[in-house]
Design a protein around this motif. Structure first.
Motif, PDB file in Angstrom:
ATOM      1  N   VAL A 197      -1.467   6.849   6.832  1.00 50.85           N
ATOM      2  CA  VAL A 197      -2.712   6.679   7.579  1.00 50.85           C
ATOM      3  C   VAL A 197      -3.061   7.936   8.357  1.00 50.85           C
ATOM      4  O   VAL A 197      -2.209   8.537   9.027  1.00 50.85           O
ATOM      5  N   THR A 198      -4.317   8.330   8.255  1.00 53.89           N
ATOM      6  CA  THR A 198      -4.892   9.358   9.114  1.00 53.89           C
ATOM      7  C   THR A 198      -5.915   8.689  10.016  1.00 53.89           C
ATOM      8  O   THR A 198      -6.830   8.025   9.534  1.00 53.89           O
ATOM      9  N   ARG A 247      -2.226  -1.630  11.397  1.00 50.64           N
ATOM     10  CA  ARG A 247      -2.019  -2.620  10.339  1.00 50.64           C
ATOM     11  C   ARG A 247      -1.772  -1.947   8.992  1.00 50.64           C
ATOM     12  O   ARG A 247      -0.895  -2.370   8.226  1.00 50.64           O
ATOM     13  N   PHE A 248      -2.505  -0.894   8.698  1.00 50.14           N
ATOM     14  CA  PHE A 248      -2.341  -0.243   7.400  1.00 50.14           C
ATOM     15  C   PHE A 248      -1.037   0.551   7.316  1.00 50.14           C
ATOM     16  O   PHE A 248      -0.480   0.707   6.228  1.00 50.14           O
ATOM     17  N   VAL A 249      -0.527   1.014   8.442  1.00 50.70           N
ATOM     18  CA  VAL A 249       0.818   1.601   8.445  1.00 50.70           C
ATOM     19  C   VAL A 249       1.838   0.519   8.098  1.00 50.70           C
ATOM     20  O   VAL A 249       2.765   0.742   7.306  1.00 50.70           O
ATOM     21  N   GLU A 250       1.679  -0.665   8.674  1.00 52.50           N
ATOM     22  CA  GLU A 250       2.589  -1.777   8.394  1.00 52.50           C
ATOM     23  C   GLU A 250       2.570  -2.173   6.921  1.00 52.50           C
ATOM     24  O   GLU A 250       3.560  -2.690   6.394  1.00 52.50           O
ATOM     25  N   LEU A 268       0.815  -1.215   0.000  1.00 52.06           N
ATOM     26  CA  LEU A 268       0.000   0.000   0.000  1.00 52.06           C
ATOM     27  C   LEU A 268       0.850   1.267   0.000  1.00 52.06           C
ATOM     28  O   LEU A 268       0.368   2.341   0.384  1.00 52.06           O
ATOM     29  N   ALA A 269       2.086   1.154  -0.435  1.00 49.83           N
ATOM     30  CA  ALA A 269       2.941   2.337  -0.540  1.00 49.83           C
ATOM     31  C   ALA A 269       2.292   3.353  -1.478  1.00 49.83           C
ATOM     32  O   ALA A 269       1.842   3.022  -2.572  1.00 49.83           O
ATOM     33  N   GLY A 270       2.204   4.597  -1.015  1.00 50.87           N
ATOM     34  CA  GLY A 270       1.604   5.657  -1.819  1.00 50.87           C
ATOM     35  C   GLY A 270       0.100   5.788  -1.648  1.00 50.87           C
ATOM     36  O   GLY A 270      -0.495   6.749  -2.137  1.00 50.87           O
ATOM     37  N   ILE A 274      -9.176  -8.052   7.819  1.00 53.99           N
ATOM     38  CA  ILE A 274      -9.844  -6.943   7.132  1.00 53.99           C
ATOM     39  C   ILE A 274      -8.948  -6.380   6.030  1.00 53.99           C
ATOM     40  O   ILE A 274      -9.398  -6.128   4.903  1.00 53.99           O
ATOM     41  N   SER A 275      -7.663  -6.210   6.336  1.00 51.27           N
ATOM     42  CA  SER A 275      -6.743  -5.658   5.333  1.00 51.27           C
ATOM     43  C   SER A 275      -6.594  -6.603   4.142  1.00 51.27           C
ATOM     44  O   SER A 275      -6.468  -6.153   2.998  1.00 51.27           O
ATOM     45  N   THR A 276      -6.625  -7.901   4.390  1.00 47.76           N
ATOM     46  CA  THR A 276      -6.522  -8.874   3.300  1.00 47.76           C
ATOM     47  C   THR A 276      -7.693  -8.739   2.339  1.00 47.76           C
ATOM     48  O   THR A 276      -7.517  -8.783   1.106  1.00 47.76           O
TER      49      THR A 276
END
Length: 399
Positions: free
Chosen positions: A230-231, A222-225, A185-187, A389-391
């Motif tokens: 992320v906000t 998780r989304f930072v990882e 999810l870079a960018g 959820i991220s998957t």
């Protein structure tokens, strides 16, 4: 990005070796495991004890200890490392690396390493500009090594120019950015809402709910990882983030709506996990309401539905995810919410499920997509639920 990464820091003979202490401290603070290799010349500028204390690991200086015969296995060190950083990298060490000369422990580890290698040169201006040094730099680049370019500034010789080692903060940021670019999810920009909202009755009292924010914070981490920017918009909670992200604290549903709308357009993924109040008092007393009668009536009005508002504004390409906490007709209610609010996914919780709901460290979810396809998961830690959820969201991105 550097959390739990195994990093070997090579330190060469240069006045810039003093910066290695700061670099080790920053890497440790970022969650990395650090082992330091000092060349014999580097030990003239900074002591092994300093770096051993900061890294919490023994410092390696030679192949073996003559007194004990203990051998420093360069192959094992090279295989242990997720990255090798040489900072400062002297002209002498750069020349050895470029030509395969292996006469000390650091050069042996370099030749054994299978991981990415980063070099932060430090030397005087004329040495840096010399054709032999620049030729070595180009050769090292051709081997796949990454050069963290030196800065211009005052040098130990008194000259002013290029050759000053990049600052530890710059090196740490460079390494973090390098890892982040490789993440899925870079960018991407992700908005997560978390926690409850409190709707004021008077300066002392409020209407609220039992949400702790644990689920939303786990999702944000998780989304930072995964490399996203992320906000996190959070209602009142004692929770804190494991990772660095932009955090906006709000109290009421109106404040959460306003904060969400301000940044909504620039977001790629929006995950609305906050437990937003459905009703708020029509009138908020300016002073504490005194206890007078046996009964107190408070007139309530509906809050603006944040999820429906954002669903109506959603542009093509955005992914909007909502949560449904239900106690009856769970699946029907969740699917109706998915359709009505223009969501891509709905995450269903039921308070009837043991281990799910507010203020627990676990959760049990069911996910429905736009086609009402259903995936049910067992009770898991909220960190693992965030991974599930991220998957599902990553699957939508790939479609």
């Amino acid at each position: 990005m550097l959390k739990n990464k195994n990093i070997i820091l090579g330190v060469c003979g240069s006045i810039a070796a003093y910066k290695a202490a700061v670099l080790v401290r920053l890497l440790i603070k970022a969650g990395a495991n650090v082992k330091v290799i000092l060349t014999s010349d580097a030990a003239n500028f900074i002591t092994p004890l300093t770096l051993a204390t900061l890294s919490k690991n023994p410092v390696y200086t030679q192949y073996f200890e003559k007194e004990t015969g203990v051998w420093s296995n360069h192959v094992e060190l090279g295989l242990w490392a997720d990255m090798l950083i040489i900072a400062p990298a002297s002209a002498n060490t750069l020349a050895k690396m470029a030509n395969g000369i292996c006469d000390n422990l650091l050069s042996a580890v370099y030749l054994s390493a299978k991981c990415p290698v980063f070099l932060a040169p430090a030397m005087d201006l004329d040495m840096w500009k010399h054709k032999s040094t620049q030729s070595n730099i180009e050769r090292l680049k051709s081997f796949g090594n990454t050069i963290i370019s030196p800065n211009s500034g005052e040098l130990a010789s008194g000259l002013y120019g290029e050759g000053r080692m990049a600052e530890p903060e710059e090196i740490t940021a460079f390494l973090t950015g390098t890892f982040k670019k490789k993440l899925p999810l870079a960018g991407k920009k992700v908005l997560v809402t978390a926690g409850p909202t409190f709707e004021a009755i008077d300066p002392v009292r409020f209407i609220g709910n039992h949400s702790s924010g644990k689920m939303g914070f786990a999702i944000a981490d998780r989304f930072v990882e995964l490399g996203a920017d992320v906000t996190l918009i959070s209602g009142p909670t004692a929770e804190s983030s494991t990772h660095t992200m932009k955090r906006i604290d709000v109290v009421s549903a109106a404040e959460m709506l306003k904060a969400s709308q301000i940044c909504f357009d620039e977001m790629d993924i929006i995950i609305m996990s906050a437990a937003v109040a459905d009703y708020t008092p029509v009138h908020v007393a300016s002073q504490k309401i005194k206890k007078k009668d046996n009964d107190l009536s408070i007139e309530l009005k509906k809050t603006t539905d944040i999820l429906a508002t954002l669903g109506a504004q959603k542009r093509s390409g955005q992914i909007l995810v909502g949560f449904a906490l239900e106690t009856e007709n769970e699946e029907d209610n969740a699917k109706a919410k998915l359709l009505k609010k223009n969501l891509d996914l709905i995450i269903l919780n039921s308070l009837n499920d043991k281990g799910a709901g507010f203020q627990t460290n676990t959760n049990k979810i069911t996910i429905f997509n736009k086609n009402f396809e259903k995936k049910t998961f067992e009770v898991k830690s909220k960190a693992d639920v965030a991974k599930d959820i991220s998957t599902e969201i990553l699957t939508l991105i790939k479609e």
